[in-house]
Design a protein around this motif. Sequence first.
Motif, mmCIF file in Angstrom:
data_model
loop_
_atom_site.group_PDB
_atom_site.id
_atom_site.type_symbol
_atom_site.label_atom_id
_atom_site.label_comp_id
_atom_site.label_asym_id
_atom_site.label_seq_id
_atom_site.Cartn_x
_atom_site.Cartn_y
_atom_site.Cartn_z
ATOM 1 N N THR A 48 30.832 37.278 40.491
ATOM 2 C CA THR A 48 30.453 35.942 39.577
ATOM 3 C C THR A 48 29.053 36.056 40.288
ATOM 4 O O THR A 48 29.632 35.533 41.610
ATOM 5 C CB THR A 48 31.092 34.692 38.637
ATOM 6 O OG1 THR A 48 31.205 34.183 39.754
ATOM 7 C CG2 THR A 48 32.087 35.652 37.617
ATOM 8 N N ASN A 106 35.457 40.775 38.196
ATOM 9 C CA ASN A 106 33.846 40.401 38.741
ATOM 10 C C ASN A 106 33.222 40.109 38.845
ATOM 11 O O ASN A 106 34.346 38.934 39.113
ATOM 12 C CB ASN A 106 33.638 41.237 37.529
ATOM 13 C CG ASN A 106 33.987 42.368 36.443
ATOM 14 O OD1 ASN A 106 34.585 43.419 37.200
ATOM 15 N ND2 ASN A 106 33.591 42.011 35.157
ATOM 16 N N GLN A 155 39.729 38.553 28.730
ATOM 17 C CA GLN A 155 39.849 37.720 30.459
ATOM 18 C C GLN A 155 40.176 38.008 31.574
ATOM 19 O O GLN A 155 39.421 37.702 32.178
ATOM 20 C CB GLN A 155 40.163 37.032 29.432
ATOM 21 C CG GLN A 155 39.281 36.247 28.029
ATOM 22 C CD GLN A 155 39.668 35.265 28.156
ATOM 23 O OE1 GLN A 155 41.297 34.770 28.283
ATOM 24 N NE2 GLN A 155 39.143 34.129 27.378
ATOM 25 N N THR A 156 41.514 39.156 31.722
ATOM 26 C CA THR A 156 41.955 38.804 33.390
ATOM 27 C C THR A 156 41.565 40.286 33.768
ATOM 28 O O THR A 156 40.940 40.239 34.765
ATOM 29 C CB THR A 156 43.829 39.262 32.827
ATOM 30 O OG1 THR A 156 44.226 38.509 32.144
ATOM 31 C CG2 THR A 156 44.102 39.963 34.182
ATOM 32 N N GLN A 198 38.000 40.531 32.939
ATOM 33 C CA GLN A 198 36.515 40.437 33.837
ATOM 34 C C GLN A 198 37.324 39.745 34.824
ATOM 35 O O GLN A 198 35.874 38.880 35.436
ATOM 36 C CB GLN A 198 36.046 39.126 32.390
ATOM 37 C CG GLN A 198 35.091 40.513 31.084
ATOM 38 C CD GLN A 198 34.704 40.943 31.629
ATOM 39 O OE1 GLN A 198 33.735 41.146 31.936
ATOM 40 N NE2 GLN A 198 34.716 42.371 31.385
ATOM 41 N N SER A 199 38.233 38.795 35.232
ATOM 42 C CA SER A 199 37.633 37.651 35.857
ATOM 43 C C SER A 199 38.215 38.197 37.410
ATOM 44 O O SER A 199 37.600 37.601 38.381
ATOM 45 C CB SER A 199 39.074 36.622 35.984
ATOM 46 O OG SER A 199 40.574 38.019 36.120
ATOM 47 N N ASN A 203 43.734 37.880 26.228
ATOM 48 C CA ASN A 203 43.998 37.618 27.599
ATOM 49 C C ASN A 203 43.789 39.033 28.461
ATOM 50 O O ASN A 203 43.470 38.704 29.434
ATOM 51 C CB ASN A 203 45.324 37.399 27.642
ATOM 52 C CG ASN A 203 45.522 35.676 26.995
ATOM 53 O OD1 ASN A 203 45.212 35.187 26.912
ATOM 54 N ND2 ASN A 203 47.266 35.803 26.038
ATOM 55 N N LYS A 227 31.955 34.626 25.866
ATOM 56 C CA LYS A 227 32.634 35.877 26.567
ATOM 57 C C LYS A 227 33.926 35.932 26.419
ATOM 58 O O LYS A 227 34.192 35.928 26.239
ATOM 59 C CB LYS A 227 32.942 34.981 27.880
ATOM 60 C CG LYS A 227 32.166 34.307 28.788
ATOM 61 C CD LYS A 227 32.096 33.491 30.381
ATOM 62 C CE LYS A 227 30.864 33.224 30.529
ATOM 63 N NZ LYS A 227 30.692 33.048 32.200
#
Length: 861
Positions: A686, A684, A678-679, A681-682, A675, A547
Motif C-alpha cells: 500500500t 499487496n 481481503q487476505t 489483498q493484504s 475473507n 474494497k
Amino acid sequence: MSDLRPIALCNVLFKIITKVMVNRMKPFMDSIISENQSAFIPGRLISDNILVSFQILHYLKRKRKGKEGFMALKLDMSKAYDRIEWDFLEAMLRKLGFIENWIQLVMKCVKSANYCVTHGNNEVGPIIPTRGIRQCDPLSPYLFILCAEGFTALLRKYEQNGWLHGCKVGNGAPRVSHMLFANDSYLYCKATKTEAQRIIEVLSKFELASGQKVNLAKCSIFYSANTLNSMKDRINSILGMVTATEGSLYLGLPSSMGRKKSAALGFLKNKVKSRLLGYGTKFLSRAGKEILIKTVAQALPSYAMSVFLIPQEVTRDMESLMSKFWWQSSNNSPSGIHWMSWKKLCKHKTKGGMGFQNLRSFNLALLGKQGWHLLTKPETLVSRIFKARYYPRGTFFTAEIGNNPSYVWRSVLEARQLLTHGVCWSIGNGTSISVLGEPWLPDSQNPFVSSSHPALQSAKVCNLMAMDGSGWEEEIVADLFLERDQNLILSIPLQFGHDRDHLTWKGEISGWYTVKSAYRFAQEINGEDVQDGDVAATSWKKFWAVKSPPKMKNMVWKACQGCLPTMTQLRMRRVDVSLVCPVCNNQKETTFHALVSCLAAALCWNRVGIGTVMHRQQDNFFDWCSSNFLVLDADQRKLLIALCWSLWNARNNRVWNNKLVSVESIVLSARTYLNQWQTAQSLNVTYPSPGLIPGDGAEQWQPPHGDSIKVNVDAAIFANTTQFGFAFVVRNSQGLFVEGVTKCFNGSATPEFVEALGVKEALSWIKRNQPTQAILETDCLVFVQALRSSIDMIFMFCQVVNDCKALLKELQNVSIFFIKRSANKVAHNFARASLFYPDCTFNLGSVPVDLLPTLVAEFNG
C-alpha cells in the motif's frame, strides 16, 4: 552477415551509470539539437513531425502551377545503431561543445561492448567491435540523434550555399529542407536533376563520415502535382528510388489523405477487431473485459487520434466492436443481449456508467493538445508553419479554415471550441493580451469580451490598468464596456499578477493542458456528462470505493442498472421464458425480488443484520442499495456486495443445475470469499496518499514544542460580495496568542489561491520576525501538494506557490503541514473577520486561546 543483429546486453550497474549520464545531458538537448529533429527531446512530440510533413505533402499534392516542381524523399537508414563510426561520434561530441572529460566518459561506455558467437557447443569470442552503439542502452538514442545532427548541419550548409532549396508552404512560412525522427527522415527539395545529384552528394558524404547506409528498398519519392513524368523517371534513376504510392505511411500514419477518409483510416477498426477477437477465445470475467477495453482496445487508435479527426463512421464501428465484446455472454456465443447503450456505458462511474471513453470526445481532447501547442509554443517550427499558412494576421482563436486546407488543419480546428471552453489568460502586465478576440474574462461560458466600442479594436488589456498596475481604471472600464463585461473585468484581482501573461488551462490546477480534463470538458459540451442527482452520485461514489472483488461490484452494478438477466428482464427483451421466480416459484422474478425480497434472500439479509425495508420506490434495487450505502459502514457495504454475489450464484445453481442452496451456505459463501480476497489483498504493497508526509492530517490543534511558534492560515471567500480575505494566527508553545493578521481584497478568486496568498503573507511575517523555529499549518490540501510538487505550473495560484517556495529556501527553520479543518478553527474565525477588518494586525498579548472565539464573535458583532 547482412542479416546479423548484434546485441550487447547491459548489466544493471552499466544501465545505472548511463541513465545518470542521460539525466545529466537531457536538459541541454533542446538547445543542442535543431528543431527539425523531434525524437527523444523533452518537450518535442512525434506529432510535430507528422503535422509538418503532412502539411508539406498536402502542399505538394495541390501544387499545380509553376515551372519547377518539388519533391519529398522518404529515407530510411539501414542498421542505424550498428553502423555508427566511433570516430565520427567522438568528433560530433567535440564539435557540439562537450568538455573532454564528458567525451571520454561517453566513449568508454560505447567502446566497452563485446560479443560472443555460439555455434553448437563451441563459443567464439570475445569479438571486439570497432563501430556501433548498444541496443537497450539508455544513452544510445541520444548519441544517435547527436550523430544525426551532423546530417542536419550538412543539409543546412547546402541550403545556405543555394545548392538545395527547401519547401515553403506559404508566404512568410519557414523553408523546410528536412524533418528527422531518429532514423526516419524526410528531405524536401526542388524536383530537378541538379538537386537530385546534390542529394546524392549529401548522402555519400554523410555515409562516408558516419558509417550510415541508406536502405534504398525502403525509400520513396513524393512529387508535387506539377512535376513532369519525364522528370520523375530521370530523378528516380539518379537516386535509385521509386515513386511513393498513394497509401504510403510515415511514422505509422498515412502520409497524405484523399477524399475517402474512412478508407484511409479504416485500418484502426481492423486493429481493434483483431485484438478483441484474439482475446475473445479466452475466459474473461466482466471486470477483466473492462480492463482490457480501457487499456488495450481504446488505446489502439489514440496515436492516430492525436493528429487526425477520425470519421464518425470509423469511431462508431470501433465502439460497436467494443460494445459487442463487452456484452458477449460467453466464448461459445458470438453475441449477447446489449442491456445498455454505449453512450450510457461511457458515463463516469460516479454517474452510473462504466467510464468507457466516448471516442469522438477523446479524439477532440487529443486534437486539443495540438491546438494548445500552437497557442503556447508559437516559436516552434510547426506553429510558425501553421500560423503563416492559416492565420498570418490573427490568432488561433480567430483563424478561419482557409482555402484548400489540409486535413490535419481541419482536424485541429475542430477542437477549437473545446479550447475556447477551457483556455483563459492569466493576467500579468497585460501587454500580450488583446482586449477583443482573446479569452481573458473569468466566465466559463463565454470568456470573450462582448462589447464592441471602436476604441477597443487594437487595445491591449494593459491599457485598462492603472499606471502602477495595482488595479483597474474604473472610469475607462465603465465608458468602454457593457455592464456584464464591466463586472467581470473589475472582479479580476491584479495586485498579485507577475510580469508576464500566461495562457492557462482551467481544467487543471497546474494550468497545463491535459487530455483527461479536456475529455471531461468535451463531454460537458456534448451534454453527455449529466449528473443523475446528489444522492445517486454519493451512492455511486461509495459503491465504487468499496474494497471488494471487482467482479462482485460489476455484478451489483448490472443489477442496479437493470442489466441482470432475471426472468422479467429477459421477457422485456423478447426472450420466451416464464416470469416466475425459479427459487420460490411464487412471484415474478425482478432484480429486487431475486436479490432482496425473495424468501431465501430476505432470510439471508436478516441473518447478516441488513434489512430489506424500502424507503423509496417499491421494487427498485438501486434505491434499496442507495439507501443502504448511505447508512452502512465500510464492512457492511463489503458484505452487502458479497451477499448479492452469492445470492445470484445460488439462483443460477437453481436455474442451470436444479440445485437448491441453503441460507447458511449462501451467507457462509459470501463471508468466505470476501475473507479470502481481503487476505490476498493484504499482501499487496500500500502506498501513502500523494503529497503527504508524516505529521500531516492532524484533527486537533497541538501547541509546538520548545521555543517554536505555530502559525495557522485560513482563507475566506465571501459569496454575497466580490471580496475574499485570509488570516493567520501565531501562537507559542504554551498555546497563547502572539499575533493575528487579517487582510481582505476586492475581486473573485479560488479558495486555494487565497490560501496561497495567506501562506505567502505568513512566511513574510516569519522572515521579518525571525523566530527560532516555526511550524506553519493550513487546511488546504491542494496548496500543500502544489508546494511539495516539482511540476512547473503557470496558473496565478501557482505563481504565488512559487513565491512561497522561494521564501522557504531562504527560511531554513520553517516546516509546513496539512491539517484537518477541525484543527484550524481559530484561523478560520479570523479569516471570516477579515471582511470587517480588511487590513489589521491584532496583538493581544498573552490571551488564552479559549478566549479567542469570544473576541472574534465580538469583532463580527
